[in-house]
Design a protein around this motif. Structure first.
Motif, short mmCIF file in Angstrom:
data_model
loop_
_atom_site.label_atom_id
_atom_site.label_comp_id
_atom_site.label_asym_id
_atom_site.label_seq_id
_atom_site.Cartn_x
_atom_site.Cartn_y
_atom_site.Cartn_z
N LEU A 101 -3.46 12.76 7.64
CA LEU A 101 -2.48 13.66 8.24
C LEU A 101 -2.23 13.12 9.65
CD1 LEU A 101 -0.87 16.32 8.66
CD2 LEU A 101 -3.03 17.50 8.99
N HIS A 102 -1.02 12.63 9.89
CA HIS A 102 -0.70 12.07 11.21
C HIS A 102 0.07 13.09 12.04
CE1 HIS A 102 -1.82 8.38 9.03
NE2 HIS A 102 -2.21 7.97 10.23
N PRO A 116 -0.93 23.81 8.66
CA PRO A 116 -0.54 22.40 8.78
C PRO A 116 0.89 22.13 8.32
CG PRO A 116 -2.39 22.68 7.23
CD PRO A 116 -2.15 24.00 7.86
N ALA A 117 1.42 22.98 7.42
CA ALA A 117 2.79 22.74 6.94
C ALA A 117 3.82 22.88 8.08
CB ALA A 117 3.11 23.70 5.81
N GLN A 118 3.42 23.54 9.17
CA GLN A 118 4.36 23.74 10.28
C GLN A 118 4.36 22.61 11.31
OE1 GLN A 118 4.03 28.59 10.17
NE2 GLN A 118 4.01 27.63 12.18
N ILE A 119 3.48 21.63 11.11
CA ILE A 119 3.41 20.53 12.09
C ILE A 119 4.72 19.75 12.06
CG2 ILE A 119 2.22 18.36 12.65
CD1 ILE A 119 -0.27 19.60 11.29
N PRO A 120 5.34 19.55 13.23
CA PRO A 120 6.60 18.80 13.21
C PRO A 120 6.39 17.36 12.77
CG PRO A 120 6.00 19.43 15.48
CD PRO A 120 4.94 19.97 14.58
N CYS A 121 7.32 16.85 11.96
CA CYS A 121 7.16 15.45 11.54
C CYS A 121 8.21 14.59 12.23
CB CYS A 121 7.17 15.30 10.02
SG CYS A 121 8.38 16.27 9.19
N THR A 122 8.51 14.94 13.47
CA THR A 122 9.54 14.24 14.22
C THR A 122 8.99 13.02 14.96
OG1 THR A 122 9.03 15.83 15.93
CG2 THR A 122 11.04 16.21 14.69
N GLY A 123 7.69 12.84 14.99
CA GLY A 123 7.15 11.69 15.71
C GLY A 123 6.66 12.08 17.09
N VAL A 144 0.85 -1.19 0.00
CA VAL A 144 0.00 0.00 0.00
C VAL A 144 0.88 1.24 0.00
CG1 VAL A 144 -1.68 1.27 1.39
CG2 VAL A 144 -1.86 -1.20 1.20
N GLN A 145 0.47 2.22 -0.75
CA GLN A 145 1.18 3.50 -0.79
C GLN A 145 0.18 4.60 -0.50
OE1 GLN A 145 2.87 4.50 -4.51
NE2 GLN A 145 4.70 3.24 -4.21
N PHE A 146 0.59 5.59 0.26
CA PHE A 146 -0.27 6.77 0.41
C PHE A 146 0.61 7.96 0.74
CE2 PHE A 146 -0.27 7.29 5.07
CZ PHE A 146 0.19 6.05 5.48
N VAL A 147 0.04 9.14 0.54
CA VAL A 147 0.80 10.35 0.83
C VAL A 147 0.22 10.97 2.10
CG1 VAL A 147 1.46 12.64 0.00
CG2 VAL A 147 1.31 10.73 -1.60
N ASP A 148 0.99 10.96 3.15
CA ASP A 148 0.56 11.64 4.37
C ASP A 148 0.86 13.13 4.16
OD1 ASP A 148 0.08 11.30 7.54
OD2 ASP A 148 1.52 12.89 7.15
N ARG A 149 -0.08 13.99 4.56
CA ARG A 149 0.07 15.42 4.26
C ARG A 149 1.25 16.03 5.00
NH1 ARG A 149 -5.31 17.76 5.99
NH2 ARG A 149 -4.13 19.69 5.75
N SER A 150 1.69 15.39 6.08
CA SER A 150 2.83 15.94 6.79
C SER A 150 4.10 15.13 6.50
CB SER A 150 2.51 15.92 8.30
OG SER A 150 3.62 16.20 9.07
N LEU A 151 3.97 13.82 6.41
CA LEU A 151 5.15 12.96 6.33
C LEU A 151 5.55 12.61 4.91
CD1 LEU A 151 3.91 10.56 9.14
CD2 LEU A 151 5.54 12.44 9.40
N ALA A 175 -1.13 23.11 23.19
CA ALA A 175 -1.35 22.11 22.13
C ALA A 175 -0.92 22.68 20.78
CB ALA A 175 -2.81 21.68 22.10
N LEU A 176 -1.30 23.93 20.52
CA LEU A 176 -0.94 24.53 19.24
C LEU A 176 0.57 24.66 19.09
CD1 LEU A 176 -3.40 27.41 18.39
CD2 LEU A 176 -3.17 25.16 17.39
N ARG A 177 1.24 25.02 20.20
CA ARG A 177 2.71 25.14 20.12
C ARG A 177 3.34 23.77 19.84
NH1 ARG A 177 2.93 29.94 24.54
NH2 ARG A 177 2.76 31.62 22.98
N CYS A 178 2.80 22.71 20.44
CA CYS A 178 3.30 21.36 20.14
C CYS A 178 3.07 21.01 18.67
CB CYS A 178 2.59 20.31 20.99
SG CYS A 178 3.12 20.27 22.69
#
Ligand code: GLU
Length: 300
Positions: A223-224, A287-294, A147-154, A257-260
């Motif tokens: 979007l995870h 949403p582009a600013q959401i950290p994708c660090t996990g 399966v392939q998908f594009v996560d909006r953040s990752l 929460a927003l800062r996280c």
């Protein structure tokens, strides 16, 4: 897709009060929906009665309201949707994709110990269950699905289901339907276009997309969001004794929460009332600013 067709959801399991980690998910999915002029639905995922904490659904809904997180439409309770899940299982059965499995968790752990493979189902019962075993779960065959998908953040995510998961359970031996099945049926029936949820569920997304494909259902966008961890690096949860969020003074935890979520919150927003806070937050959501660090550390 025009923004008016955006439909998001927040899907808490009623296993205890909302904590800061669940607030972050609710805020992320709510703001993403509202900033697209979309709808935001709430679904109570009470699939597992033994794990349900009495009063918790009501408590979660009241907490959402006290934080100004107002939802659209009626609440859906998974506990009332067994017919829909049974029908989907029936459909998968007709496609010859199901088989009974007699393996207990212990059998599978023994296998894992012997082979050092992760939690991948080795296919023990694929060709039939051992004689004399009767309590069975139901698994779906994954074949060689990838399966392939594009996560909006990752970005692009690929999952080879056979190699990474194996055939998976859709109905447990005690008759309870599995989350993977219920979530797919509900997201489709509720016409969800956008799933915004915690990164702990990223590993489930491949299975869900596979089920959507075999059941001929649409695949929403995903979007995870990062997972909130405590100072010891543990995910906030009931098991790690995450405190319930206090609705008495909602703006400070909402700002945290927003800062996280990587959003820039100007200091003047700290003095805002709840309504002003949301008016500002919907327009400021990036949403582009959401950290994708996990992981993100809880901020006190
Ligand atoms: N009920 C799940 C949870 O509380 C969320 C499921 C989902 O968002 O897909 O972790």
């Amino acid at each position: 897709m025009p923004d008016t067709l955006y439909r998001g959801r927040f899907a808490p399991s009623p296993n205890g009060p909302l904590h800061f980690g669940s607030l972050l998910t609710a805020v992320g999915s709510y703001l993403d929906a509202r900033s697209h002029q979309g709808e935001w639905l709430v679904r109570i995922e009470n699939l597992d009665p033994p794990r349900e904490v009495p009063g918790s659904s009501q408590d979660i809904l009241q907490t959402l309201e006290s934080f100004g997180l107002y939802w659209d439409g009626p609440i859906v309770y998974q506990g009332q949707r067994h017919d829909a899940y049974a029908e989907a299982l029936d459909q998968l059965g007709k496609l010859q994709l199901l088989y009974p499995c007699a393996c207990s968790r212990r059998d599978l752990q023994a296998h894992v110990l012997g082979t050092t493979i992760g939690r991948i189902y080795p296919g023990t019962c694929r060709a039939g269950i051992p004689k004399g075993r009767s309590r069975c779960s139901t698994r779906v065959r994954v074949g060689n699905a990838s399966v392939q998908f594009v996560d909006r953040s990752l970005g692009l995510i690929e999952e080879d289901l056979a190699a990474e998961v194996g055939d998976f359970v859709l109905q447990r031996a005690d008759g309870l339907f599995a989350y993977q099945l219920a979530v797919v049926i509900d997201d489709a029936d509720q016409k969800i276009t956008d799933v915004v949820r915690g990164m702990d569920l990223l590993a489930s997304t491949g299975r869900q997309i596979y089920l959507q494909q075999v059941l001929n259902l649409p695949t929403p966008r995903y979007l995870h969001l990062p997972i909130v961890v405590n100072q010891a690096g543990e995910k906030l949860s009931k098991q790690t004794h995450a405190p319930a969020i206090d609705p008495a003074d909602p703006v400070p935890p909402l700002i945290a929460a927003l800062r996280c979520l990587g959003q820039t919150v100007p200091h003047e927003v700290e003095n805002a009332r709840l309504r002003e806070f949301w008016e500002w937050a919907v327009t400021a959501w990036k949403p582009a600013q959401i950290p994708c660090t996990g992981d993100v550390m809880v901020q006190n």
